[in-house]
Design an enzyme around this catalytic site. Sequence first.
Site, PDB file in Angstrom:
ATOM      1  N   HIS A 130      45.963  16.067  -5.945  1.00 59.67           N
ATOM      2  CA  HIS A 130      44.789  15.856  -5.082  1.00 59.67           C
ATOM      3  C   HIS A 130      45.249  15.376  -3.710  1.00 59.67           C
ATOM      4  O   HIS A 130      45.504  14.200  -3.488  1.00 59.67           O
ATOM      5  CB  HIS A 130      43.843  14.834  -5.732  1.00 59.67           C
ATOM      6  CG  HIS A 130      42.494  14.787  -5.086  1.00 59.67           C
ATOM      7  ND1 HIS A 130      41.320  15.043  -5.757  1.00 59.67           N
ATOM      8  CD2 HIS A 130      42.121  14.530  -3.810  1.00 59.67           C
ATOM      9  CE1 HIS A 130      40.298  14.933  -4.932  1.00 59.67           C
ATOM     10  NE2 HIS A 130      40.760  14.615  -3.741  1.00 59.67           N
ATOM     11  N   HIS A 187      44.661  16.309   0.499  1.00 58.84           N
ATOM     12  CA  HIS A 187      43.965  17.057   1.563  1.00 58.84           C
ATOM     13  C   HIS A 187      44.889  17.288   2.749  1.00 58.84           C
ATOM     14  O   HIS A 187      45.484  16.347   3.267  1.00 58.84           O
ATOM     15  CB  HIS A 187      42.733  16.286   2.036  1.00 58.84           C
ATOM     16  CG  HIS A 187      41.639  16.193   1.008  1.00 58.84           C
ATOM     17  ND1 HIS A 187      40.567  17.045   0.988  1.00 58.84           N
ATOM     18  CD2 HIS A 187      41.478  15.351  -0.044  1.00 58.84           C
ATOM     19  CE1 HIS A 187      39.765  16.726  -0.026  1.00 58.84           C
ATOM     20  NE2 HIS A 187      40.291  15.699  -0.675  1.00 58.84           N
ATOM     21  N   ASP A 205      44.105  18.150   5.930  1.00 53.25           N
ATOM     22  CA  ASP A 205      43.697  17.557   7.218  1.00 53.25           C
ATOM     23  C   ASP A 205      43.891  16.042   7.263  1.00 53.25           C
ATOM     24  O   ASP A 205      43.990  15.468   8.343  1.00 53.25           O
ATOM     25  CB  ASP A 205      42.253  17.948   7.582  1.00 53.25           C
ATOM     26  CG  ASP A 205      41.271  17.737   6.445  1.00 53.25           C
ATOM     27  OD1 ASP A 205      41.708  17.525   5.293  1.00 53.25           O
ATOM     28  OD2 ASP A 205      40.057  17.789   6.691  1.00 53.25           O
ATOM     29  N   GLY A 257      33.108  16.653   0.139  1.00 55.11           N
ATOM     30  CA  GLY A 257      32.090  16.239   1.099  1.00 55.11           C
ATOM     31  C   GLY A 257      31.211  15.124   0.573  1.00 55.11           C
ATOM     32  O   GLY A 257      31.504  14.524  -0.452  1.00 55.11           O
ATOM     33  N   HIS A 306      35.005  17.228  -6.713  1.00 63.93           N
ATOM     34  CA  HIS A 306      34.953  15.802  -6.373  1.00 63.93           C
ATOM     35  C   HIS A 306      33.680  15.231  -6.997  1.00 63.93           C
ATOM     36  O   HIS A 306      32.569  15.661  -6.638  1.00 63.93           O
ATOM     37  CB  HIS A 306      34.835  15.599  -4.862  1.00 63.93           C
ATOM     38  CG  HIS A 306      36.112  15.692  -4.097  1.00 63.93           C
ATOM     39  ND1 HIS A 306      36.745  16.868  -3.861  1.00 63.93           N
ATOM     40  CD2 HIS A 306      36.854  14.719  -3.495  1.00 63.93           C
ATOM     41  CE1 HIS A 306      37.839  16.636  -3.133  1.00 63.93           C
ATOM     42  NE2 HIS A 306      37.940  15.335  -2.893  1.00 63.93           N
ATOM     43  N   GLU A 360      32.867   9.612  -7.244  1.00 62.67           N
ATOM     44  CA  GLU A 360      33.572   8.853  -6.206  1.00 62.67           C
ATOM     45  C   GLU A 360      32.511   8.070  -5.417  1.00 62.67           C
ATOM     46  O   GLU A 360      32.390   6.868  -5.557  1.00 62.67           O
ATOM     47  CB  GLU A 360      34.356   9.811  -5.284  1.00 62.67           C
ATOM     48  CG  GLU A 360      35.132   9.087  -4.188  1.00 62.67           C
ATOM     49  CD  GLU A 360      35.693  10.042  -3.123  1.00 62.67           C
ATOM     50  OE1 GLU A 360      35.174  11.154  -2.961  1.00 62.67           O
ATOM     51  OE2 GLU A 360      36.637   9.634  -2.424  1.00 62.67           O
ATOM     52  N   ASP A 404      45.482  11.792  -2.074  1.00 62.30           N
ATOM     53  CA  ASP A 404      44.270  12.134  -1.330  1.00 62.30           C
ATOM     54  C   ASP A 404      44.587  12.472   0.136  1.00 62.30           C
ATOM     55  O   ASP A 404      44.525  13.615   0.519  1.00 62.30           O
ATOM     56  CB  ASP A 404      43.227  11.016  -1.410  1.00 62.30           C
ATOM     57  CG  ASP A 404      41.798  11.545  -1.370  1.00 62.30           C
ATOM     58  OD1 ASP A 404      41.622  12.772  -1.454  1.00 62.30           O
ATOM     59  OD2 ASP A 404      40.854  10.728  -1.276  1.00 62.30           O
TER      60      ASP A 404
HETATM   61 ZN   LIG Z   1      39.602  14.237  -2.061  1.00 61.33          ZN
END
Ligand SMILES: [Zn+2]
Length: 316
Positions: free
Chosen positions: A9, A11, A13, A169, A196, A199, A276
């Site tokens: 997991h 990301h 960006d 998101g 996701h 969370e 993450d």
């Molecule tokens: Zn994430």
Amino acid sequence: MIKNKIDLHLHLDGSLRPETVWELGREQDIVLPTKAKEELEGFLRVPEDCKSLTEYLQCFDLPLMVLQKAEAIERVVYELIEDLKEEGVIYAEIRFAPQFSTKKGLSQEQVVEAAIAGLNRGLKDFSSIKASLILCCMRGEGNEEENLKTIEVAGKYLGKGVCAVDLAGAEALFKTECYEGLFEKVRKLGLPFTIHAGEADGAESIKKALEFGAKRIGHGIRVIEDRELLEKVIREKITLEVCPISNLHTKAAKDVNSHPIRVLFDMGVRVTVNTDNRTVSNTSLDREYEFLKKYYQFQEKEIEKMNEYAKEAAFF
Ligand SMILES: [Zn+2]
């Protein structure tokens, strides 16, 4: 020393090198929030005592501004593979939302092709690591078409660099239940997926994701709020992609003492440890492992067990 490190997991960006963001900003004539290169990092990273999800999400503004060109996307995927290799990671799944890189004329397909080019160049140069891409659909309003395009592109490149799709998101604002139609299409296309859930929103969100057929859940730590669901997650061998330091920054867990990772692991939930957002949270797998050892008394053997769970749940 933990061997066989896996990051499921992660990301793109949220994991850019600050100096790369600086260079890309200058190349693309983007007005950066500071004129001093060394200060840029402060705009890409949350403070240790991050107060809110909003503060956390602001760190993605600048990365997304510079990720509107194919060369930039190719470059950052390559560099992330290099950074992962440096850390000794053996396998990673790198995720991003192609629809966020279409502001200056790229199509989602071109975005994904650029990412695959970076991936392939990285895998060729750094042969000790394997990696693949997860394409994120986004929760939100008015982007149904973009999400459909994302899964269509994922179908086209599945097994050619792309291994799955995701839904990311604002989970509390745009509930998982709203995406039933989307995941019906995902299943029809035969795409592996993760969601996701659990969370920013609670157990209901995880329940929905499981109803859609998810075998992996991004974070999922709020499963702890529902005993019955917890038993189901154990029984059905669902894998949770937990990102402990991020969970504290986004306030998915209120504080160190209330993070359920130790309880979940001890109960037999297939918990994995992931980063993450490496830049935003100033983290790496090593940092996450140290954190687990320090606050939850995890032994190396237990962390290795989590990497075994990760290996078994890998999409690639
Ligand atoms: Zn994430």
